[in-house]
Motif scaffolding. Structure first.
Motif, PDB file in Angstrom:
ATOM      1  N   LYS A 131       0.827  -1.210   0.000  1.00 47.85           N
ATOM      2  CA  LYS A 131       0.000   0.000   0.000  1.00 47.85           C
ATOM      3  C   LYS A 131       0.859   1.256   0.000  1.00 47.85           C
ATOM      4  CE  LYS A 131      -4.328  -1.687   2.001  1.00 47.85           C
ATOM      5  NZ  LYS A 131      -5.265  -1.616   3.144  1.00 47.85           N
ATOM      6  N   GLN A 132       1.925   1.260   0.801  1.00 51.10           N
ATOM      7  CA  GLN A 132       2.813   2.420   0.821  1.00 51.10           C
ATOM      8  C   GLN A 132       3.494   2.614  -0.529  1.00 51.10           C
ATOM      9  OE1 GLN A 132       3.102   4.666   3.210  1.00 51.10           O
ATOM     10  NE2 GLN A 132       1.639   3.579   4.487  1.00 51.10           N
ATOM     11  N   TYR A 133       3.890   1.533  -1.144  1.00 49.18           N
ATOM     12  CA  TYR A 133       4.530   1.595  -2.455  1.00 49.18           C
ATOM     13  C   TYR A 133       3.576   2.192  -3.493  1.00 49.18           C
ATOM     14  CZ  TYR A 133       7.377  -0.131  -6.384  1.00 49.18           C
ATOM     15  OH  TYR A 133       8.145  -0.232  -7.510  1.00 49.18           O
ATOM     16  N   VAL A 134       2.326   1.732  -3.490  1.00 46.55           N
ATOM     17  CA  VAL A 134       1.332   2.217  -4.449  1.00 46.55           C
ATOM     18  C   VAL A 134       1.034   3.699  -4.208  1.00 46.55           C
ATOM     19  CG1 VAL A 134      -1.058   1.991  -5.224  1.00 46.55           C
ATOM     20  CG2 VAL A 134       0.326  -0.046  -4.840  1.00 46.55           C
ATOM     21  N   ARG A 135       0.909   4.089  -2.941  1.00 47.01           N
ATOM     22  CA  ARG A 135       0.656   5.497  -2.641  1.00 47.01           C
ATOM     23  C   ARG A 135       1.795   6.389  -3.132  1.00 47.01           C
ATOM     24  NH1 ARG A 135      -1.295   3.993   3.400  1.00 47.01           N
ATOM     25  NH2 ARG A 135      -3.477   3.490   2.915  1.00 47.01           N
TER      26      ARG A 135
ATOM     27  N   ILE B 263      -7.388   2.956 -11.091  1.00 52.33           N
ATOM     28  CA  ILE B 263      -5.955   2.932 -11.424  1.00 52.33           C
ATOM     29  C   ILE B 263      -5.129   2.488 -10.225  1.00 52.33           C
ATOM     30  CG2 ILE B 263      -3.995   4.377 -12.082  1.00 52.33           C
ATOM     31  CD1 ILE B 263      -5.876   6.018 -13.800  1.00 52.33           C
ATOM     32  N   GLU B 264      -5.517   2.927  -9.026  1.00 50.85           N
ATOM     33  CA  GLU B 264      -4.786   2.525  -7.829  1.00 50.85           C
ATOM     34  C   GLU B 264      -4.910   1.026  -7.592  1.00 50.85           C
ATOM     35  OE1 GLU B 264      -4.681   3.715  -3.080  1.00 50.85           O
ATOM     36  OE2 GLU B 264      -5.419   5.153  -4.570  1.00 50.85           O
ATOM     37  N   ASN B 265      -6.112   0.490  -7.760  1.00 53.20           N
ATOM     38  CA  ASN B 265      -6.292  -0.961  -7.614  1.00 53.20           C
ATOM     39  C   ASN B 265      -5.558  -1.728  -8.711  1.00 53.20           C
ATOM     40  OD1 ASN B 265      -7.905  -0.698  -5.329  1.00 53.20           O
ATOM     41  ND2 ASN B 265      -9.793  -0.579  -6.521  1.00 53.20           N
ATOM     42  N   TRP B 266      -5.563  -1.175  -9.908  1.00 44.63           N
ATOM     43  CA  TRP B 266      -4.833  -1.787 -11.024  1.00 44.63           C
ATOM     44  C   TRP B 266      -3.335  -1.838 -10.726  1.00 44.63           C
ATOM     45  CZ3 TRP B 266      -1.193   0.849 -14.011  1.00 44.63           C
ATOM     46  CH2 TRP B 266      -0.772   0.205 -15.186  1.00 44.63           C
ATOM     47  N   ALA B 267      -2.788  -0.746 -10.183  1.00 46.69           N
ATOM     48  CA  ALA B 267      -1.362  -0.704  -9.843  1.00 46.69           C
ATOM     49  C   ALA B 267      -1.041  -1.712  -8.740  1.00 46.69           C
ATOM     50  CB  ALA B 267      -0.972   0.709  -9.413  1.00 46.69           C
TER      51      ALA B 267
END
Length: 270
Positions: A49-53, A87-91
């Motif tokens: 989660k931190q990486y995606v953020r 897009i966030e869920n896709w990433a």
């Protein structure tokens, strides 16, 4: 002169096995366990989660040298509040499983053409298969559905023979799935993979460690559930004073009534 790819996308036939030698580590097995690791391991979940953020930043904008294009696309994004979430869920899916898919939807223009309206991420890439024996683009992708599904999206599911190497007469598994047209799903691959057809997520190399930890946690859960912690059976008898059936029955009753941290002292060997 080589205008087309010939062997670089051939695929793979052999894969390693899991640490317990009971499963073949094909791309879909690794995707499945990587997703489970993300769901069940708090540290993994937090780290991803931190990486995606970090990748997503604070805002979703388009920059272009043409101001009209930039304004149009930013307005298009602002009218779709759900787009950032997709897009966030896709990433997240791409980083965890190494494969991420978008399903585009369109609106029809007055001239009959199509205009991209929205994209939706596929939450479980382990259910998407590239059908290497496809005869047409109508069956380019296979989407696995539960066995109890008999009719979906206007199509009757059936069993498909799936393999990971082009031209192979062998198949590795049967998949109950529906065919999807090539243009109805967009694939994004991340990371190196043995087959070159699918990506491979960062968590795939930790699957063995996760399975070992799962077995350890299972044993600890059994110990905790049946209150085995803190109990000791101490024998202070000798071989000449063996317990009889009555003693064994009393021992069973005593064990059932023990409280946490209680110890049981027995003066006869069993």
């Amino acid at each position: 002169f080589n205008p087309q790819r010939s062997v670089s996308n051939l695929g793979a036939l052999r894969f390693t096995t899991s640490i317990f030698k009971d499963e073949i580590r094909n791309p879909h097995m690794e995707m499945k366990y990587s997703l489970e690791m993300y769901e069940q391991r708090p540290m993994v979940n937090s780290g991803i989660k931190q990486y995606v953020r970090f990748l997503m930043g604070n805002d979703l904008t388009v920059t272009s040298s043409d101001k009209r294009t930039q304004d149009f696309l930013n307005d298009w994004i602002n009218m779709r509040a759900q787009l950032r979430v997709e897009i966030e869920n896709w990433a997240t899916t791409a980083i965890v499983a190494g494969n991420a898919y978008f399903e585009p939807t369109y609106k029809q223009r007055p001239d009959g053409g199509l205009l991209l309206d929205m994209v939706y991420h596929m939450p479980d890439p382990s259910r998407v298969y590239r059908f290497l024996d496809a005869q047409t683009e109508e069956e380019w992708w296979l989407y696995e559905v539960p066995r109890e599904v008999r009719f979906y999206m206007g199509v009757k599911p059936r069993f498909w023979k799936v393999n990971y190497q082009r031209g192979s007469y062998l198949f590795q598994q049967l998949v109950w799935a529906i065919p999807i047209h090539k243009d109805k799903m967009w694939q994004f691959k991340l990371g190196w993979s043995r087959d070159g057809i699918y990506g491979r997520g960062f968590l795939a190399s930790a699957i063995d460690d996760s399975q070992i930890l799962t077995e350890i946690l299972k044993n600890m859960a059994i110990i905790a559930r049946f209150r085995a912690l803190g109990k000791k059976i101490i024998s202070i008898g000798d071989e000449n004073n063996i317990a009889d059936p009555k003693d064994i029955l009393k021992l069973e009753q005593d064990l059932r009534t023990l409280q946490d941290e209680d110890h049981l002292i027995i003066n006869k060997p069993f």
